[in-house]
Design an enzyme around this catalytic site. Sequence first.
Site, PDB file in Angstrom:
ATOM      1  N   GLU A 110      11.021  -6.079   4.832  1.00 26.43           N
ATOM      2  CA  GLU A 110      10.990  -6.495   6.229  1.00 26.43           C
ATOM      3  C   GLU A 110      11.182  -5.258   7.091  1.00 26.43           C
ATOM      4  OE1 GLU A 110      12.341  -9.993   3.870  1.00 26.43           O
ATOM      5  OE2 GLU A 110      13.325  -8.047   4.142  1.00 26.43           O
ATOM      6  N   TYR A 122       4.625   2.484   5.925  1.00 27.82           N
ATOM      7  CA  TYR A 122       4.382   1.418   4.953  1.00 27.82           C
ATOM      8  C   TYR A 122       2.877   1.169   4.795  1.00 27.82           C
ATOM      9  CZ  TYR A 122       9.356   0.694   5.922  1.00 27.82           C
ATOM     10  OH  TYR A 122      10.704   0.873   6.104  1.00 27.82           O
TER      11      TYR A 122
END
Length: 155
Positions: A110, A122
Amino acid sequence: MIEQAKSIIRLMTIEDIEAVFQVEEDAFPTPWKPSVFINELHANKFAHYFVCEVEGEVIGYCGLWVIGEDAQITNIAIHTSARGQKRGEELLSYAMAYAKEMGARHLSLEVRVSNNVAQGLYKKLGFQPGGIRKNYYTDNQEDAMVMWVNINEEQ
């Protein structure tokens, strides 16, 4: 050109908790208490935690849970004094490779919807947005973006 000092990434030990907590306090508005890290290292059979050292100093850490074919990044942080040097990318890449070695096929995490820098990292490592967790963060009720990557596929 000045050469950057080499990173050493290794499993976290109890002796690292104080330094990890300093990184945690620097990186997060609601840091985990040292007791949480101690519990993760001693009581959670799914937990694997790593530190990133530069010249003998812990400048970052990453937590990983591996449960069967699924893995989850619990936390990843680099101290602000060491950011912008690709240390986070090294650390996350190491955790991804470790999860793959452990047999995980899918990895999730998250990230705050406002954290564009982390989301960029990411995405660079293959993570894709997978959904939103409403009011996930307790400090300000900010939403979290869930991101996923398949790590055990032939590339």
